[in-house]
Design a protein around this motif. Structure first.
Motif, mmCIF file in Angstrom:
data_model
loop_
_atom_site.group_PDB
_atom_site.id
_atom_site.type_symbol
_atom_site.label_atom_id
_atom_site.label_comp_id
_atom_site.label_asym_id
_atom_site.label_seq_id
_atom_site.Cartn_x
_atom_site.Cartn_y
_atom_site.Cartn_z
ATOM 1 N N LEU A 20 -3.843 8.124 4.312
ATOM 2 C CA LEU A 20 -3.520 7.045 5.245
ATOM 3 C C LEU A 20 -3.229 7.579 6.645
ATOM 4 O O LEU A 20 -3.424 6.871 7.634
ATOM 5 C CB LEU A 20 -2.311 6.252 4.741
ATOM 6 C CG LEU A 20 -2.493 5.451 3.459
ATOM 7 C CD1 LEU A 20 -1.161 4.865 3.009
ATOM 8 C CD2 LEU A 20 -3.533 4.367 3.628
ATOM 9 N N GLU A 64 5.263 0.985 3.421
ATOM 10 C CA GLU A 64 3.887 1.201 3.888
ATOM 11 C C GLU A 64 2.933 0.106 3.404
ATOM 12 O O GLU A 64 1.716 0.280 3.436
ATOM 13 C CB GLU A 64 3.386 2.568 3.414
ATOM 14 C CG GLU A 64 4.130 3.727 4.010
ATOM 15 C CD GLU A 64 3.851 3.914 5.492
ATOM 16 O OE1 GLU A 64 2.819 3.414 5.982
ATOM 17 O OE2 GLU A 64 4.669 4.564 6.159
ATOM 18 N N ARG A 65 3.464 -1.030 2.973
ATOM 19 C CA ARG A 65 2.627 -2.066 2.349
ATOM 20 C C ARG A 65 1.507 -2.578 3.251
ATOM 21 O O ARG A 65 0.422 -2.867 2.770
ATOM 22 C CB ARG A 65 3.464 -3.213 1.801
ATOM 23 C CG ARG A 65 4.202 -4.043 2.800
ATOM 24 C CD ARG A 65 5.145 -5.033 2.096
ATOM 25 N NE ARG A 65 5.980 -5.735 3.014
ATOM 26 C CZ ARG A 65 7.105 -5.257 3.538
ATOM 27 N NH1 ARG A 65 7.526 -4.054 3.216
ATOM 28 N NH2 ARG A 65 7.813 -5.984 4.378
ATOM 29 N N ALA A 66 1.723 -2.641 4.538
ATOM 30 C CA ALA A 66 0.665 -3.130 5.434
ATOM 31 C C ALA A 66 -0.518 -2.153 5.449
ATOM 32 O O ALA A 66 -1.670 -2.572 5.334
ATOM 33 C CB ALA A 66 1.213 -3.336 6.841
ATOM 34 N N ARG A 67 -0.214 -0.873 5.585
ATOM 35 C CA ARG A 67 -1.300 0.119 5.595
ATOM 36 C C ARG A 67 -1.991 0.206 4.239
ATOM 37 O O ARG A 67 -3.203 0.378 4.168
ATOM 38 C CB ARG A 67 -0.776 1.493 6.008
ATOM 39 C CG ARG A 67 -0.419 1.527 7.471
ATOM 40 C CD ARG A 67 -0.258 2.901 8.056
ATOM 41 N NE ARG A 67 0.457 3.865 7.227
ATOM 42 C CZ ARG A 67 0.372 5.170 7.422
ATOM 43 N NH1 ARG A 67 -0.396 5.658 8.375
ATOM 44 N NH2 ARG A 67 1.048 6.002 6.675
ATOM 45 N N GLY A 69 -2.234 -2.260 2.045
ATOM 46 C CA GLY A 69 -3.029 -3.482 1.919
ATOM 47 C C GLY A 69 -4.336 -3.406 2.688
ATOM 48 O O GLY A 69 -5.367 -3.896 2.225
ATOM 49 N N ALA A 70 -4.300 -2.767 3.830
ATOM 50 C CA ALA A 70 -5.513 -2.610 4.638
ATOM 51 C C ALA A 70 -6.559 -1.754 3.934
ATOM 52 O O ALA A 70 -7.747 -1.853 4.229
ATOM 53 C CB ALA A 70 -5.163 -2.002 5.995
ATOM 54 N N GLN A 71 -6.122 -0.942 2.980
ATOM 55 C CA GLN A 71 -7.041 -0.085 2.235
ATOM 56 C C GLN A 71 -7.419 -0.684 0.875
ATOM 57 O O GLN A 71 -8.070 -0.024 0.073
ATOM 58 C CB GLN A 71 -6.435 1.307 2.048
ATOM 59 C CG GLN A 71 -6.183 2.025 3.341
ATOM 60 C CD GLN A 71 -7.434 2.152 4.199
ATOM 61 O OE1 GLN A 71 -8.534 2.336 3.716
ATOM 62 N NE2 GLN A 71 -7.247 2.033 5.506
ATOM 63 N N GLY A 72 -6.968 -1.904 0.620
ATOM 64 C CA GLY A 72 -7.350 -2.575 -0.624
ATOM 65 C C GLY A 72 -6.343 -2.456 -1.746
ATOM 66 O O GLY A 72 -6.636 -2.830 -2.879
#
Length: 88
Positions: A20, A64-67, A69-72
């Motif tokens: 990430l 880090e949930r936003a990052r 989530g952006a990766q699936g």
């Protein structure tokens, strides 16, 4: 060979964080996403052995949930739902 689920979970998280943090190879990132299910089992097992350390790791991941989530990797918005999703 002993089974150390917390160490396995920490190792996976360190690997995923490194992906990430930079420009990850898409294939390696896909491999990391595919390992999310076994990782969840490691956390569930780790909580049985050391709940406090497992919760500390879960808090770091949740932050880090936003990052993620952006990766699936779907992370619930609520802490309680996240813990329930992990089985801890």
């Amino acid at each position: 060979m002993a089974y150390h689920p917390l160490r396995l979970a920490q190792g996976y998280w360190a690997w995923l964080k490194s992906l990430l943090a930079g420009d990850a190879d898409p294939d390696e990132l896909l491999a990391a996403v595919e390992e999310w299910t076994p990782f969840r089992r490691y956390l569930e097992d780790a909580a049985l052995q050391d709940r406090e350390a497992t919760l500390a790791l879960a808090q770091e991941i949740f932050a880090e949930r936003a990052r993620l989530g952006a990766q699936g990797i779907p992370i619930p918005e609520a802490w309680e739902l996240f813990l329930a999703d992990l089985g801890i």
